[in-house]
Design an enzyme around this catalytic site. Sequence first.
Site, PDB file in Angstrom:
ATOM      1  N   GLU A   8       0.868  -1.352  -0.018  1.00  0.00           N
ATOM      2  CA  GLU A   8      -0.083   0.096   0.021  1.00  0.00           C
ATOM      3  C   GLU A   8       0.888   1.134   0.137  1.00  0.00           C
ATOM      4  O   GLU A   8       0.433   2.266  -0.642  1.00  0.00           O
ATOM      5  CB  GLU A   8      -0.842  -0.200   1.301  1.00  0.00           C
ATOM      6  CG  GLU A   8      -1.854   1.022   1.220  1.00  0.00           C
ATOM      7  CD  GLU A   8      -3.072   0.932   2.240  1.00  0.00           C
ATOM      8  OE1 GLU A   8      -3.799  -0.043   1.951  1.00  0.00           O
ATOM      9  OE2 GLU A   8      -3.249   1.904   2.796  1.00  0.00           O
ATOM     10  N   ASP A 106      -2.805  -2.966   2.965  1.00  0.00           N
ATOM     11  CA  ASP A 106      -3.599  -3.026   4.374  1.00  0.00           C
ATOM     12  C   ASP A 106      -4.803  -3.703   4.443  1.00  0.00           C
ATOM     13  O   ASP A 106      -5.470  -3.847   3.438  1.00  0.00           O
ATOM     14  CB  ASP A 106      -3.748  -1.561   5.033  1.00  0.00           C
ATOM     15  CG  ASP A 106      -2.701  -0.784   5.363  1.00  0.00           C
ATOM     16  OD1 ASP A 106      -1.583  -1.243   4.976  1.00  0.00           O
ATOM     17  OD2 ASP A 106      -2.890   0.166   5.630  1.00  0.00           O
ATOM     18  N   TYR A 313       4.612   5.875  12.391  1.00  0.00           N
ATOM     19  CA  TYR A 313       3.508   6.362  11.326  1.00  0.00           C
ATOM     20  C   TYR A 313       2.405   7.160  12.223  1.00  0.00           C
ATOM     21  O   TYR A 313       2.023   6.753  13.221  1.00  0.00           O
ATOM     22  CB  TYR A 313       2.933   4.986  11.033  1.00  0.00           C
ATOM     23  CG  TYR A 313       1.931   4.977   9.991  1.00  0.00           C
ATOM     24  CD1 TYR A 313       2.252   5.406   8.601  1.00  0.00           C
ATOM     25  CD2 TYR A 313       0.648   5.075  10.115  1.00  0.00           C
ATOM     26  CE1 TYR A 313       1.470   5.520   7.407  1.00  0.00           C
ATOM     27  CE2 TYR A 313      -0.433   5.048   9.072  1.00  0.00           C
ATOM     28  CZ  TYR A 313       0.120   5.331   7.849  1.00  0.00           C
ATOM     29  OH  TYR A 313      -0.976   5.689   6.986  1.00  0.00           O
TER      30      TYR A 313
END
EC number: 5.6.2.1
Length: 711
Positions: A8, A106, A313
Site C-alpha cells: 500500500e 492493508d 507512522y
Amino acid sequence: MHEVIICEKPKSSEKIAGALFPDAMKKKHGKVSYWEHVEGDKRVTIVSAVGHLYSLRPRQSNEEHFFDLEWAPIYEIDKKKGYVKDYLNVIRKFAAGADRYIHACDYDIEGTLIGFNALKYGCGEEALRKTSRMKFSTLTREEIKRAYQNPIEVDYGQVDSGAARHILDFIFGVNISRSLMKSVKAATNRFIKLSAGRVQTPTLAILVEREKEIRDFKPVPYWIIRAELGEGIIAESKRGKIFKRELVDSILEKCQGSDAEVKDVRVRDTIRKPPVPFDLGTLQSEAYRVFGFSPKKTQTIAQNLYTEGYTSYPRTSSQKLPESIGYEKILKNLAKNPRFGVHIERLRGPLKPHEGKKEDDAHPAIHPTGLLPSELSKDEKKVYDLIVHRFISVFGEDAILQTMKVELEIGEEEFSFSRKRVSKAGWMESYPYTKMEDEEFPEISGGDSLAVRSVSADERETKPPARYNEASLIRELERRGLGTKSTRADIIAKLYDRKYIEGKKIRVSPLGENIIDTLTRYCEKITSEELTRQFERELEDIMRGKISKDRVIDEAITEVRSILSDIEENLRDIGKELYRAYQDSRVVGECPACGGKLVIKYSPRNRSTFVGCSSYPDCRTVYSLPKGASVLKSLCEKCGLPMISYGRPRQRACLDPKCGKKKSEVEEVVGKCPECGSDLIKRSGRYGEFVGCKGFPKCRFTCSVDEVPEG
DNA sequence: GCAAGGTC
C-alpha cells in the site's frame, strides 16, 4: 516464474521485503524504491502504491450531472498528486506481465481497493486472475511471513464495498456541490466556490447548532458567596450557585460578625497515572493545547517527522505500545541527547507503558524511533519534543497529588476551600507540558477558629456553551464516527476555506448557516450523520454479498436525481439567498465615508484580497491588506474600523494604516518615481510639503507637490 | 471547480 508483491505504501513495502527476503536487492527507479529477489528460477518483485493511485472522474465532463464515473490515474485528476506518477510507472514497468501476484495492502476496505485498482489498471485485468491476498494486521516479521505462507483469496465484497463508498461520496458530494454553485450562477451570474458532502456538511451542522444555542442563550444571574479569611484563603459557600437574591442577602446577614470555625480538615493522596501514548487525535489535541497548532499543521509536521524516520507512522488510532517496538533500544538511543537523557535515567525497570483504550490493527501509537534528528524547524522540534516527552513519561512512575479539603462554618453557613500540590512528581517531571500544582497548605486543624475579613456575594452569569475550536471539534467528530483519523483535519480546513466558518473559537458565517438551512430543506439527510450511517449499513451489506454494489449505486442515483430536481425548481431563489449570505459573510465593518458596508474583496488582477466599500462604484473607499492578513471582529478604539492581524509573528493593527499616526508619519503615495519606479511619497520638510521617492536615500528624486509626473 | 479517502 515471476511473482509480484504489491504493497500500500513505501514504508510497508520496505518492511515486507525485509521480512520475506532479507537479501533482496533494493532498486530505484527515479525516486521510487522497489525490491528484486531471485531464488533459483523464481524471481520476486516487491512494489508499492502510495495510497490511492486511481481516483474517480466523470466519464463525460460535459454532462449536466455526474452519475457515470470512471477510474483514472489520480495524477491526471489532481495536479498536486504528481509524485504518484513515479510510483504508478514502477508498477507498470516492473510488475505488469508477471505470473503471480500477491496483494499485500492493508487489510481493510480502502486497502483492498487500492491494491485491486493498482492491479486492474496498472498491471492489466488478467493480473486479477493470478492474484492472492496476504492478510496481516501488524507489520512484524513473524506476521508478514505467516501471511505470505498462508495466502487467501481477494475479498471481492471488500472491493465492491470500497468502490461503492467512493462512488456514493462522489455522486452525493460533487453533484449537490455543483447544484449549489449553479444556483448562485443562475441568480447572480457570479461564481462562488461552494460544497457539500457526507462528512463536511454534518460537521458544519454541528457548528451551526452550537451557534444557535449560543445565540438563543439567555444568561441568568447567580451569586457565589465567598469569605475572605486572610493569608490568601478564600472559602466558598457550599451552596454553590445561588439564583435568588433574597437568599443571598439572608445568608450574608447570617454570616455577619461570625468567625469561621474549622469543622474538618482532610488531606488525601490521589494517584495521577501517566498519560497514554499518542494516537493522531490526541497528538493533535495536545499540540493545539500546548502550542496552538492547528490539527492540520500538526498532522503535516508528524508526517514529515515520520518520513524522515524520527517518529513512527502518524495516521494511527492506537494508544498502545507493543513490546515489539523495542522500548529499551529506543530509549537508549534517545538518551544520547542529554535533554532526554536526564528523564530516561529516572525510569525504573521493568518498562511497562501506561496504555490507553484505543486500538488500531495496523499501527502502534505514535512514538519516536530513536533516530535523533539533526535539523528540525522550530515547529517540527516542538512536535518532536512533545512526542518524545510523551513517550518517556508513559513509562514513568505514578505521580501523587495531595489535596487538602477544609470544611468551615461561618454563622451556621457551611463553607469550604481546597488546596492541591503534587507530592511526588513521578512521570510529571518528564512531561513539562502539564501544570504541576504547588499550593501552600495552611496550618489549620479541626476546631480552630479563624477571623473572617469579609463575606461577600460574587455576582456572575450563566454562560452559553463554549464554542468549538479545531481540537475539540476533531474530538467531537471522532466521538460521532464522522470522517477518519486522516481526514478530519482536512475537513475542518475545508470549512474555513469555503468561508463557512471563521476564528479560532469557531463561529459560523451567515454563508455557513445558509448552506445548512438550504440543505435542510432539500436534502436533510446530508446535514446529519444519517448519511454516514446509511453508507455504513449499505457497505456492510455489499461486503456480505447481501446486496449488489450496482443496486446500491442505482438507488443513490435515483435519490440524488430527485434532490437535484427539487433544487432545480427553486434554483434562483436558493442562489439569491446563498449569494446574500455570502455577501453578509464578507462584511467586516461600516464604511467611514458613506456609512455603507465594508466587505472583503478579491482583485484578480493583483491576485490579492482587500477591503472595499460595497457601494462601489458610488463610494470608492478601499483599504489594502498586507499579504496573509486577516480581518478581526474587534474594532479599533480610535476610529471604529475593524482591526487586522498580519505578519509573523502576528501583529495587530487598525485596518486604516494612517490611523493613530501623526500626519508626518503617514505615507501618502502620489505617483511613481520616473527614475527608479518606486512609489512617490508626499513628505513635509523645512520649507513645506514636497514629493520624494520612497527609495530615498538610494534614489534621490524629488519634485514639488504640483510637479508630480503623470502615470 | 465540486467529495472523501488513501499517502509522499
